[in-house]
Write a protein that holds these residues in place. Structure first.
Motif, PDB file in Angstrom:
ATOM      1  N   GLU A  72       0.829  -1.208   0.000  1.00 31.35           N
ATOM      2  CA  GLU A  72       0.000   0.000   0.000  1.00 31.35           C
ATOM      3  C   GLU A  72       0.862   1.255   0.000  1.00 31.35           C
ATOM      4  O   GLU A  72       0.577   2.223  -0.728  1.00 31.35           O
ATOM      5  CB  GLU A  72      -0.920  -0.019   1.224  1.00 31.35           C
ATOM      6  CG  GLU A  72      -1.846   1.186   1.296  1.00 31.35           C
ATOM      7  CD  GLU A  72      -2.739   1.167   2.530  1.00 31.35           C
ATOM      8  OE1 GLU A  72      -3.447   2.162   2.750  1.00 31.35           O
ATOM      9  OE2 GLU A  72      -2.715   0.159   3.268  1.00 31.35           O
ATOM     10  N   ALA A  73       1.936   1.241   0.788  1.00 28.04           N
ATOM     11  CA  ALA A  73       2.816   2.413   0.855  1.00 28.04           C
ATOM     12  C   ALA A  73       3.478   2.704  -0.487  1.00 28.04           C
ATOM     13  O   ALA A  73       3.802   3.857  -0.802  1.00 28.04           O
ATOM     14  CB  ALA A  73       3.880   2.194   1.925  1.00 28.04           C
ATOM     15  N   ALA A  74       3.682   1.652  -1.300  1.00 27.15           N
ATOM     16  CA  ALA A  74       4.325   1.836  -2.611  1.00 27.15           C
ATOM     17  C   ALA A  74       3.322   2.178  -3.705  1.00 27.15           C
ATOM     18  O   ALA A  74       3.716   2.349  -4.867  1.00 27.15           O
ATOM     19  CB  ALA A  74       5.090   0.575  -2.985  1.00 27.15           C
ATOM     20  N   GLY A  75       2.037   2.272  -3.356  1.00 27.73           N
ATOM     21  CA  GLY A  75       1.040   2.632  -4.354  1.00 27.73           C
ATOM     22  C   GLY A  75       0.351   1.457  -5.001  1.00 27.73           C
ATOM     23  O   GLY A  75      -0.231   1.593  -6.084  1.00 27.73           O
ATOM     24  N   PHE A  76       0.381   0.301  -4.350  1.00 31.63           N
ATOM     25  CA  PHE A  76      -0.259  -0.894  -4.892  1.00 31.63           C
ATOM     26  C   PHE A  76      -1.579  -1.179  -4.170  1.00 31.63           C
ATOM     27  O   PHE A  76      -1.754  -0.835  -2.997  1.00 31.63           O
ATOM     28  CB  PHE A  76       0.650  -2.117  -4.714  1.00 31.63           C
ATOM     29  CG  PHE A  76       1.791  -2.197  -5.678  1.00 31.63           C
ATOM     30  CD1 PHE A  76       1.610  -2.718  -6.951  1.00 31.63           C
ATOM     31  CD2 PHE A  76       3.054  -1.739  -5.319  1.00 31.63           C
ATOM     32  CE1 PHE A  76       2.662  -2.801  -7.845  1.00 31.63           C
ATOM     33  CE2 PHE A  76       4.118  -1.812  -6.204  1.00 31.63           C
ATOM     34  CZ  PHE A  76       3.917  -2.351  -7.472  1.00 31.63           C
TER      35      PHE A  76
END
Length: 454
Positions: free
Chosen positions: A417-421
């Motif tokens: 989630e933190a990486a934009g997934f």
């Protein structure tokens, strides 16, 4: 230069033979300063004598005056340009005083004329390494060792080059026989210990380093002591790229037979099934197989690809993958570095039983986000570390006794989630067996956001 009490400031030319005898006697006795004084007097007596300039250069090098040595060798070579001894010595003096480009030009010319000279090939290799031409340097180091396999300096230099290239296994294979021949050489055992450490063989590393510590002096002894202290404190337990590369280089020839036949390796087929469930009938994808190994995942995913590429740390595994004829491109590299090479270049990233050799996956997810097109997917398996909701200090990942990492599901979700997934699929799986027992794993498919925030 100060004069020796037994030598006049301006000796008569008839004293030249005496000065040469005196200079060489002191040179062979290890008194380089005394030799330099005698040879300085000799060049004063006969400035046109090439041997006197060469001898002064050699003595000057012995007292650390590399600049003066280069000047003197230049004078000697100018007087006798065809001298096969002085020109290599001039090239080495130039290298030692930092004139690397000039030294490299001269060593290259000498390598053509004296291709069977180990010192020439070694000098050229060192120049190429200093100029950043690591692959060419490695070739020359190998030539030097092939010409003189028992040359301690050449073997140490080749081992250092192999270490720098990430091939600590090859370095150890070179250094072990050298260490047996040189039981009392601290530098050899120090180098052997550092490479065992890179291969994550702490017991062997400590044996070699403790032996080096008993022999070393000065700064080297301090460096060895620091490594030993770190090992004894349990530091450096994480897997290194050198360890992973060596592991699979050694395993390449029997990898498919053992993994599929003995270990029931199913990760590629599990990932293909997951992708098919999420996006049925998809094709024409640009796919990058991370840690491709011998290409087992390539077999599963080739039907979906318009362009299939693979990357692996192990050259021998990549060669096995190349023999399958499935991949459009294959690279020997670190997976994170390779993902950063073509931003937005991939529709699908697959990592079948690969992330088990990486602890912190934050850089992996960050690189994956940059490598995928908007809406692209990252499909992978990991070994599962049980979550402990009651523990605030629960580990996100842990290195097991089998030297493979297990990762917690909550950790995967958080960093994705933190990486934009967005996690589109997360489910338990059995990627392989270990000693006949199913290995608990997780399979996930993460989708990059269709529009990345700035």
């Amino acid at each position: 230069m100060s004069a020796d009490p037994s030598i006049g400031d301006e000796p008569h030319p008839q004293a030249l033979d005496h000065l040469f005898r005196l200079g060489y006697d002191r040179l062979y006795a290890g008194d380089h300063a005394g030799a330099a004084r005698a040879f300085h007097a000799a060049v004063t007596a006969d400035p046109s004598n090439g041997e006197a300039w060469s001898a002064l250069a050699e003595a000057s090098g012995g007292i650390g005056a590399a600049d003066l040595a280069a000047v003197c060798f230049r004078r000697a070579v100018a007087m006798e340009p065809a001298n096969r001894t002085w020109r290599p010595m001039l090239a080495e003096a130039l290298r030692q005083c930092g004139e690397i480009d000039a030294a490299c030009v001269l060593f290259r010319a000498l390598a053509v004329e004296q291709s069977d000279s180990a010192p020439v090939r070694l000098g050229l290799a060192r120049c190429l390494a200093a100029l950043g031409h690591s692959e060419d340097a490695l070739e020359e180091f190998r030539e030097a060792v092939a010409l003189r396999p028992n040359d301690r300096d050449a073997v140490l230099a080749l081992a250092a080059a192999l270490t720098s290239s990430g091939d600590s296994l090859a370095a150890v294979e070179l250094l072990q026989p050298l260490a047996r021949r040189n039981e009392n050489d601290a530098a050899v055992h120090h180098a052997l210990g550092r490479n065992w450490l890179a291969l994550r063989e702490p017991v062997k590393a400590l044996t070699a380093l403790r032996h080096a510590r008993d022999l070393a002096e000065g700064e080297e002894a301090s460096a060895v002591e620091r490594l030993i202290a770190e090992l004894e404190a349990g530091e450096g337990a994480d897997l290194s790229a050198a360890y992973v590369r060596a592991l699979f280089d050694r395993y390449a020839d029997r990898f498919d037979r053992d993994l599929v036949g003995k270990l029931g390796y199913a990760a590629p087929d599990l990932l293909r099934s997951a992708v098919d469930r999420l996006v049925p009938d998809v094709s024409g994808l640009r796919i990058l197989d991370l840690g491709c190994g011998t290409g087992l995942a390539g077999v599963s995913f080739k039907p979906l690809a318009s362009h299939l590429a693979g990357v692996d740390l192990s050259p021998r595994m990549v060669e096995k993958a190349r023999q399958r004829g499935l991949y459009d491109a294959l690279t020997v590299a670190d997976v994170v570095e390779e993902m950063g090479r073509i931003p937005g270049g991939w529709d699908l990233l697959i990592a079948a039983d690969v992330l088990v050799y990486i602890g912190d996956l934050v850089p992996v997810f960050s690189a994956a986000a940059g490598a995928l097109v908007p809406g692209g997917r990252f499909a992978a398996t990991v070994e599962r570390l049980p979550d402990d909701p009651a523990s605030r200090s629960a580990k996100p990942f842990a290195l097991g006794a089998n030297r493979r990492y297990a990762h917690a599901e909550a950790y995967i979700r958080k960093i994705a989630e933190a990486a934009g997934f967005t996690i589109r699929l997360m489910e338990p799986c059995t990627p392989r067996r270990e000693k006949g027992v199913p290995v608990p794993g997780l399979l996930f498919v993460a989708e990059r956001a269709a529009r990345q925030s700035d």
